[in-house]
Design a protein around this motif. Structure first.
Motif, mmCIF file in Angstrom:
data_model
loop_
_atom_site.group_PDB
_atom_site.id
_atom_site.type_symbol
_atom_site.label_atom_id
_atom_site.label_comp_id
_atom_site.label_asym_id
_atom_site.label_seq_id
_atom_site.Cartn_x
_atom_site.Cartn_y
_atom_site.Cartn_z
ATOM 1 N N PHE A 1 4.770 -5.583 8.523
ATOM 2 C CA PHE A 1 5.388 -4.353 9.013
ATOM 3 C C PHE A 1 4.592 -3.733 10.145
ATOM 4 C CE2 PHE A 1 6.798 -5.096 4.762
ATOM 5 C CZ PHE A 1 8.125 -4.727 4.781
ATOM 6 N N ARG B 1 -11.328 7.317 -4.482
ATOM 7 C CA ARG B 1 -10.992 5.937 -4.150
ATOM 8 C C ARG B 1 -9.827 5.843 -3.189
ATOM 9 N NH1 ARG B 1 -10.526 2.915 -9.631
ATOM 10 N NH2 ARG B 1 -9.686 1.314 -8.287
ATOM 11 N N ARG C 1 -7.178 7.847 6.996
ATOM 12 C CA ARG C 1 -6.822 7.065 8.174
ATOM 13 C C ARG C 1 -5.765 7.700 9.033
ATOM 14 N NH1 ARG C 1 -4.203 2.312 7.230
ATOM 15 N NH2 ARG C 1 -3.770 2.202 9.424
ATOM 16 N N THR D 1 3.306 -2.418 -10.124
ATOM 17 C CA THR D 1 2.073 -2.723 -9.416
ATOM 18 C C THR D 1 1.815 -1.762 -8.264
ATOM 19 O OG1 THR D 1 3.245 -4.296 -8.032
ATOM 20 C CG2 THR D 1 2.155 -5.166 -9.973
ATOM 21 N N ILE D 2 2.842 -1.379 -7.569
ATOM 22 C CA ILE D 2 2.592 -0.608 -6.358
ATOM 23 C C ILE D 2 2.848 0.876 -6.571
ATOM 24 C CG2 ILE D 2 3.194 -0.306 -3.940
ATOM 25 C CD1 ILE D 2 1.739 -2.939 -4.802
ATOM 26 N N PHE E 1 -2.144 -2.715 -0.214
ATOM 27 C CA PHE E 1 -1.977 -2.047 -1.491
ATOM 28 C C PHE E 1 -3.332 -1.474 -1.913
ATOM 29 C CE2 PHE E 1 1.395 -5.502 -2.120
ATOM 30 C CZ PHE E 1 2.343 -4.723 -1.496
ATOM 31 N N ILE F 1 -10.150 7.144 1.337
ATOM 32 C CA ILE F 1 -10.336 6.262 2.486
ATOM 33 C C ILE F 1 -8.982 5.975 3.124
ATOM 34 C CG2 ILE F 1 -11.384 4.119 3.237
ATOM 35 C CD1 ILE F 1 -12.513 4.020 0.259
ATOM 36 N N PHE F 2 -8.025 5.788 2.236
ATOM 37 C CA PHE F 2 -6.684 5.482 2.716
ATOM 38 C C PHE F 2 -6.047 6.688 3.397
ATOM 39 C CE2 PHE F 2 -2.281 6.173 1.376
ATOM 40 C CZ PHE F 2 -1.667 5.277 2.215
ATOM 41 N N ALA G 1 6.973 -3.282 1.351
ATOM 42 C CA ALA G 1 5.977 -4.350 1.441
ATOM 43 C C ALA G 1 5.939 -5.145 0.145
ATOM 44 C CB ALA G 1 4.602 -3.767 1.743
ATOM 45 N N ALA G 2 6.048 -4.437 -0.974
ATOM 46 C CA ALA G 2 6.040 -5.139 -2.250
ATOM 47 C C ALA G 2 7.289 -6.018 -2.386
ATOM 48 C CB ALA G 2 5.965 -4.148 -3.403
ATOM 49 N N SER H 1 0.573 2.528 -8.993
ATOM 50 C CA SER H 1 -0.834 2.637 -8.603
ATOM 51 C C SER H 1 -1.002 3.624 -7.452
ATOM 52 C CB SER H 1 -1.447 1.274 -8.298
ATOM 53 O OG SER H 1 -1.036 0.777 -7.084
ATOM 54 N N TYR H 2 0.001 3.783 -6.610
ATOM 55 C CA TYR H 2 -0.086 4.839 -5.604
ATOM 56 C C TYR H 2 0.063 6.222 -6.223
ATOM 57 C CZ TYR H 2 -0.386 2.246 -1.331
ATOM 58 O OH TYR H 2 -0.842 1.473 -0.332
ATOM 59 N N VAL I 1 7.416 2.414 3.007
ATOM 60 C CA VAL I 1 6.909 1.133 3.529
ATOM 61 C C VAL I 1 6.168 0.326 2.470
ATOM 62 C CG1 VAL I 1 6.752 1.515 5.994
ATOM 63 C CG2 VAL I 1 4.955 2.409 4.519
ATOM 64 N N TYR I 2 5.506 1.027 1.530
ATOM 65 C CA TYR I 2 4.755 0.281 0.522
ATOM 66 C C TYR I 2 5.695 -0.380 -0.478
ATOM 67 C CZ TYR I 2 0.809 2.366 2.711
ATOM 68 O OH TYR I 2 -0.101 2.726 3.644
#
Lengths: 322, 296
Positions: free
Chosen positions: B136, A315, A322, A218-219, B142, A318-319, A204-205, A222-223, A200-201
């Motif tokens: 979505f 960092r 969830r 970028t995505i 990000f 937090i993600f 999204a990009a 960084s993930y 999905v990321y």
């Protein structure tokens, strides 16, 4: 529990301590303890065996550059330097190639080349290091001597790293071999990490109008940062400890030189080379002392790496929470 | 709104809202679609911005969409509803060619946006996706700061000017009704926001690049009722300026936010018309059965 009446079974499920369960749990506890015991045992043994040397030279051992078995003067600095520099140069060479390959494999490659390259990469990791060493001596070193080093000396000779005679054998060749040896680790881990970035990321990009290149930079990176760094650290650990191939290519010369062309020495190779001829007690103790230093260098590098990873994970936690 | 009744059958548009396509064709393609109609007429009849014609979609051998044709009106909210697996998300994703990313996906037919078939070979997909934003099901912030998230799309098109970025970021966050909550913490990680805030952030991020069409794939399905209500209000406001297409499983949501509703079933478009009509007097008994909960 809420308004539900607790059934007898549920109570049992949550609270019952089965005898087998307890035995299993205890048995499983033995194994991690064993690992701790081994690591601790190695450390203590290294400390004991190098005790004479530690007493004789003290902390100065780490910062002296003399290594004279005849006069029985020992210092570890050239070896520490050789180990760290050869590993860092290897990383410098291996990371771009490894990461690039991983990105290609994960994001661009069609099915069949992906499979072929991936299995070749895994095969590369399985080759014994003495084979890399032989290849280094018979193939890499002559090529370095006749082509690569003269070329670098000619065009980048203004840098201190590329000055001096092209022996072939030396720090640079050892670093190149190390790089080749650690590339498979970097590729395999980075590829898995990139593939694990949730789809999905990426979508999204792309939905934001990112091109493939932009999405990757970028995505995806960084993930995957934490995981990729983890792979690089693992590779670095391997480079620091690598003995055979490096010993065969580095030239085994106790000297600190800015030039990568000059022969050097690493912690691991001096132990391998001189252990058999270490006759006096102090000599032997100093070699073990070198082993202790190698052990500590590896630990320090790993701790630094953990700290780095820990900061990144904090960092991202937090993600994930969830 | 005066909405016409002829919704089904060969008539692919809700009422008489055919696009005013310039009849001059060049290479068989209409050159230009006018969105300007005489004022009195345009108040009554919305203009389709997305025209889908005879669309077949395959995942490998499996057919996901079968001969779907419809016209999605500009600056209205259109809901795509139907039971799971009916192809509504697939249909939505064809509007910004997100299916390009799926191996084995194959498409037949045309999707025309503002008179251009987006499946033409010379379509600039990146440009298309900037004009057709997408939000979505799961919020997809990000791992960057709130500010950088919203500025993401702007930066990749090369906007670097701090002032311009600041302005657009604020405007987009205001549009997504998030500004007041985050204005003092723009540097904070987007991952620290609540689920509802993250989804609004994603909407702001999509709006920042100035799209004309906003696609939403079940944007509230992971949110609590409160956050859902806020997103719905937001959609209601957005449709004044954007063409909104929303996939939803929630019938009430479709009623609340949409002007038009398309009901899909087993990859076919069963019925398309004004939301009011679809929900009060559905023409097809399958629509009725679905809406009354007989299946789905």
């Amino acid at each position: 529990m809420g308004p539900f009446p607790r059934s007898k079974n549920m109570e049992k499920f949550g609270q019952r301590k089965d005898a087998v369960d307890i035995v299993f749990q205890r048995t499983m506890l033995v194994f991690p303890l064993l690992v701790l015991l081994i690591v601790g045992g190695i450390f203590v043994q290294l400390l004991l065996s190098s005790w004479i040397s530690i007493k004789e030279f003290g902390p100065a051992f780490l910062v002296t550059s003399t290594w004279d078995p005849v006069a029985e003067k020992f210092g570890a600095l050239p070896f520490i330097f050789g180990t760290i520099v050869s590993s860092l140069v290897a990383l410098l060479l291996a990371v771009p190639i490894g990461l690039g390959t991983a990105i290609y494999l994960a994001e661009y490659a069609p099915q069949w080349p992906r499979r072929i390259i991936s299995s070749l990469v895994d095969l590369l990791a399985a080759i014994p290091s003495v084979i890399y060493g032989l290849w280094g001596i018979f193939v890499l070193v002559p090529v370095m001597r006749s082509h690569v080093q003269p070329f670098l000396g000619k065009y980048l000779g203004f840098l201190p790293f590329f000055q001096g005679p092209a022996y072939g054998i030396g720090m640079f060749s050892a670093s190149v071999i190390l790089a080749i040896m650690i590339i498979p680790f970097i590729i395999s881990i980075s590829r898995e990490v990139i593939l694990a970035v949730p789809h999905v990321y990426k979508e999204a990009a792309y939905a934001m109008g990112a091109t493939r290149w932009e999405a990757i930079c970028t995505i995806i990176l960084s993930y995957g940062k934490a995981g990729i760094l983890g792979g690089i650290i693992l590779a670095m650990g391997r480079a620091i400890g690598e003995t055979m191939a490096v010993t065969m290519a580095i030239g085994n010369n106790v000297k600190i030189s800015a030039s990568l062309f000059s022969p050097a020495y690493t912690l691991a190779s001096v132990i391998a080379n001189e252990f058999a001829e270490a006759t006096s007690k102090l000599y032997l103790a100093s070699l073990t002392h070198i082993g202790l230093v190698l052990f500590l260098v590896s630990i320090v590098v790993n701790i630094l790496a953990w700290l780095l990873l820990w900061r990144i994970n904090e960092r991202q936690k937090i993600f994930q929470g969830r | 709104m005066n909405l016409n009744d002829q919704t089904i059958g060969n008539d692919i548009l809700p009422g008489d809202i055919r696009p005013h396509i310039n009849t001059e064709l060049q290479n068989g393609k209409p050159l230009f679609v006018s969105h300007r109609k005489p004022l009195e007429e345009s108040l009554e009849n919305p203009i389709p911005q997305i025209m889908v014609k005879e669309l077949n979609f395959y995942y490998g051998r499996q057919k996901a969409l079968s001969k779907v044709s419809l016209g999605i009106p500009a600056k209205k909210a259109t809901a795509l509803i139907g039971p799971s697996g009916c192809g509504k998300s697939t249909l939505l994703r064809t509007f910004s060619r997100m299916n390009d990313l799926i191996a084995n996906a194959r498409i037949e037919g045309t999707v025309t946006i503002d008179g251009r078939n987006i499946y033409d070979r010379d379509t600039d997909v990146v440009e298309l996706r900037r004009r057709v934003g997408m939000v979505f099901q799961k919020s997809t912030p990000f791992p960057k700061s709130i500010y950088d998230n919203v500025a993401y799309g702007l930066r990749i098109v090369g906007i670097r000017d701090k002032k311009t970025l600041d302005q657009i970021v604020e405007k987009s966050l205001r549009q997504a009704v998030l500004w007041e909550e985050v204005k003092d913490n723009l540097g904070k990680s987007a991952l620290a926001l609540s689920g509802g805030q993250q989804q609004r952030l994603c909407i702001a991020r999509a709006l920042a690049v100035g799209p004309e069409i906003l696609l939403m794939d079940e944007p509230c399905s992971a949110l609590d009722p409160n956050a859902t209500a806020r997103i719905e209000e937001l959609i209601f406001e957005l449709k004044d300026d954007y063409t909104v297409v929303i996939v939803t499983h929630n019938m009430q949501q479709a009623v609340r936010v949409s002007d038009f509703t398309a009901f899909l079933y087993l990859g076919e478009l069963i019925e398309f018309g004004s939301t009011q009509k679809i929900f009060t007097v559905p023409k097809d008994r399958r629509t009725e059965a679905y809406l009354t909960g007989k299946f789905g």
